[in-house]
Motif scaffolding. Sequence first.
Motif, PDB file in Angstrom:
ATOM      1  N   LEU A  16       0.753  -1.178   0.025  1.00 35.96           N
ATOM      2  CA  LEU A  16      -0.060  -0.052  -0.165  1.00 35.96           C
ATOM      3  C   LEU A  16       0.920   1.342   0.068  1.00 35.96           C
ATOM      4  N   ASN A  17       0.326   2.151  -0.697  1.00 34.47           N
ATOM      5  CA  ASN A  17       1.112   3.673  -0.658  1.00 34.47           C
ATOM      6  C   ASN A  17       0.131   4.383  -0.014  1.00 34.47           C
ATOM      7  N   VAL A  18       0.540   4.752   1.291  1.00 36.04           N
ATOM      8  CA  VAL A  18      -0.460   5.433   2.213  1.00 36.04           C
ATOM      9  C   VAL A  18       0.231   7.048   2.452  1.00 36.04           C
ATOM     10  N   GLY A  19      -0.169   8.030   1.516  1.00 37.67           N
ATOM     11  CA  GLY A  19       0.342   9.211   1.655  1.00 37.67           C
ATOM     12  C   GLY A  19       1.771   9.329   1.265  1.00 37.67           C
ATOM     13  N   GLY A  20       2.232   8.468   0.405  1.00 36.12           N
ATOM     14  CA  GLY A  20       3.842   8.555   0.236  1.00 36.12           C
ATOM     15  C   GLY A  20       4.613   7.402   0.889  1.00 36.12           C
ATOM     16  N   HIS A  21       3.931   6.731   2.003  1.00 32.10           N
ATOM     17  CA  HIS A  21       4.692   5.853   2.715  1.00 32.10           C
ATOM     18  C   HIS A  21       4.225   4.483   2.293  1.00 32.10           C
ATOM     19  N   LEU A  22       5.254   3.697   1.766  1.00 29.67           N
ATOM     20  CA  LEU A  22       4.761   2.359   1.401  1.00 29.67           C
ATOM     21  C   LEU A  22       5.082   1.208   2.642  1.00 29.67           C
ATOM     22  N   TYR A  23       3.763   0.444   2.768  1.00 35.82           N
ATOM     23  CA  TYR A  23       3.737  -0.650   3.734  1.00 35.82           C
ATOM     24  C   TYR A  23       3.146  -1.822   3.037  1.00 35.82           C
ATOM     25  N   THR A  24       3.704  -3.112   3.422  1.00 37.51           N
ATOM     26  CA  THR A  24       3.561  -4.282   2.911  1.00 37.51           C
ATOM     27  C   THR A  24       3.066  -5.279   3.812  1.00 37.51           C
ATOM     28  N   GLN A  53       3.605   2.649  -9.730  1.00 29.49           N
ATOM     29  CA  GLN A  53       4.297   1.532  -9.347  1.00 29.49           C
ATOM     30  C   GLN A  53       3.656   0.144  -9.431  1.00 29.49           C
ATOM     31  N   GLY A  54       2.044   0.458  -9.365  1.00 31.41           N
ATOM     32  CA  GLY A  54       0.831  -0.442  -9.315  1.00 31.41           C
ATOM     33  C   GLY A  54       0.575  -0.866  -7.698  1.00 31.41           C
ATOM     34  N   ASN A  55       1.241  -0.089  -6.934  1.00 27.72           N
ATOM     35  CA  ASN A  55       0.721  -0.165  -5.300  1.00 27.72           C
ATOM     36  C   ASN A  55      -0.788   0.450  -5.371  1.00 27.72           C
ATOM     37  N   TYR A  56      -1.459  -0.349  -4.118  1.00 30.84           N
ATOM     38  CA  TYR A  56      -2.735   0.585  -3.755  1.00 30.84           C
ATOM     39  C   TYR A  56      -2.552   1.770  -3.197  1.00 30.84           C
ATOM     40  N   PHE A  57      -3.223   2.814  -3.494  1.00 28.97           N
ATOM     41  CA  PHE A  57      -2.864   4.158  -3.027  1.00 28.97           C
ATOM     42  C   PHE A  57      -3.944   4.485  -2.345  1.00 28.97           C
ATOM     43  N   ILE A  58      -3.753   5.139  -0.970  1.00 25.23           N
ATOM     44  CA  ILE A  58      -4.880   5.805  -0.214  1.00 25.23           C
ATOM     45  C   ILE A  58      -4.230   7.039  -0.006  1.00 25.23           C
ATOM     46  N   ASP A  59      -5.039   8.082  -0.077  1.00 29.26           N
ATOM     47  CA  ASP A  59      -4.716   9.546   0.143  1.00 29.26           C
ATOM     48  C   ASP A  59      -4.844   9.810   1.561  1.00 29.26           C
ATOM     49  N   ARG A  60      -4.114   9.232   2.631  1.00 36.98           N
ATOM     50  CA  ARG A  60      -4.386   9.489   3.888  1.00 36.98           C
ATOM     51  C   ARG A  60      -2.766   9.681   4.755  1.00 36.98           C
ATOM     52  N   ASP A  61      -3.137   9.816   5.904  1.00 37.39           N
ATOM     53  CA  ASP A  61      -1.648  10.162   6.810  1.00 37.39           C
ATOM     54  C   ASP A  61      -0.866   8.723   6.914  1.00 37.39           C
ATOM     55  N   GLY A  62       0.269   9.066   6.021  1.00 39.52           N
ATOM     56  CA  GLY A  62       1.026   7.724   5.831  1.00 39.52           C
ATOM     57  C   GLY A  62       1.815   7.405   7.329  1.00 39.52           C
ATOM     58  N   THR A  63       2.263   8.387   8.041  1.00 37.25           N
ATOM     59  CA  THR A  63       2.762   8.147   9.236  1.00 37.25           C
ATOM     60  C   THR A  63       1.819   7.273  10.208  1.00 37.25           C
ATOM     61  N   LEU A  64       0.653   8.056  10.303  1.00 33.88           N
ATOM     62  CA  LEU A  64      -0.155   7.332  11.307  1.00 33.88           C
ATOM     63  C   LEU A  64      -0.746   5.901  10.854  1.00 33.88           C
ATOM     64  N   ASP A  94     -11.574   6.454  12.188  1.00 33.10           N
ATOM     65  CA  ASP A  94     -13.115   6.916  11.811  1.00 33.10           C
ATOM     66  C   ASP A  94     -12.918   6.579  10.169  1.00 33.10           C
ATOM     67  N   PHE A  95     -11.976   7.126   9.619  1.00 35.28           N
ATOM     68  CA  PHE A  95     -12.154   6.941   8.320  1.00 35.28           C
ATOM     69  C   PHE A  95     -12.051   5.408   7.757  1.00 35.28           C
ATOM     70  N   TYR A  96     -11.137   4.724   8.239  1.00 34.21           N
ATOM     71  CA  TYR A  96     -11.069   3.336   7.994  1.00 34.21           C
ATOM     72  C   TYR A  96     -12.290   2.654   8.613  1.00 34.21           C
ATOM     73  N   GLN A  97     -12.788   3.169   9.491  1.00 40.64           N
ATOM     74  CA  GLN A  97     -14.112   2.314   9.922  1.00 40.64           C
ATOM     75  C   GLN A  97     -13.969   1.248  10.695  1.00 40.64           C
ATOM     76  N   ILE A  98     -12.888   1.445  11.540  1.00 40.09           N
ATOM     77  CA  ILE A  98     -12.206   0.052  12.281  1.00 40.09           C
ATOM     78  C   ILE A  98     -13.072   0.399  13.681  1.00 40.09           C
ATOM     79  N   GLU A  99     -14.016  -0.357  14.039  1.00 36.69           N
ATOM     80  CA  GLU A  99     -14.826  -0.061  14.977  1.00 36.69           C
ATOM     81  C   GLU A  99     -14.019  -0.536  16.394  1.00 36.69           C
TER      82      GLU A  99
END
Length: 237
Positions: A16-24, A53-64, A94-99
């Motif tokens: 995942l590319n979350v706000g420019g940070h890559l996580y696997t 690069q073909g990674n899933y992109f999410i426009d959120r805070d990459g550090t958090l 709240d955005f990711y809706q993880i109760e």
Amino acid sequence: MDNGDWGNRMTTPVTLNVGGHLYTTSLSTLQRYPDSMLGAMFRGDFPTTRDSQGNYFIDRDGTLFRYILNFLRTSELTLPVDFTETDLLRKEADFYQIEPLIQCLSDPKPLYPPDIFEQVVELSSTRKLSKYSNPVAVIITQLTITTKVHALLEGISNNFTKWNKHMMDTRDCQVSFTFGPCDYHQEVSLRVHLMDYIMKQGFTIRNTRVHHMSERANENTVEHHWTFCRPAHKVED
């Protein structure tokens, strides 16, 4: 799809590319909470976006997002003692809706007893790469250790004299080493030795992250970060 194919699909790495940070991570981790936004997204219920690069992109805070992902992996909320962005993390939950995570953030519990706190060491490797050489050429590499545990910094200064010529001027809470294009491979050796030394002091790796960015037209910068933590007893004044 038979059970074997389904099992392989659930454990196949997903980047995942979350706000420019890559996580696997794995698909099963992302779908741990089926009612969450990520669960729906990787179930195919939501449209997805890919980066170049073909990674899933999410426009959120990459550090958090590292705290979000760690919660998905363990179902436990683990934050540094000096963490100050709880309100921002709650908005991400709240955005990711993880109760379950939302509930944890609404009723936080201390990580340690009152007489225990957490010491943190940050290790970062910053590598500047030429965009146009083939194979890719390393221009410069820098290793930085940041911590308020001064005994650890002193130990590094005293035990890593082999790399003294690469050591930069140190600050109160930092030690840095810089390697040029001809000796960048030594950075890898030093990094391995540093990680081993830090863990022998009782620290464990809390998380890792990678960040890619372009600073100039002819070079890319790749940053790797490792966070190490260990509990320590408070000393009364």
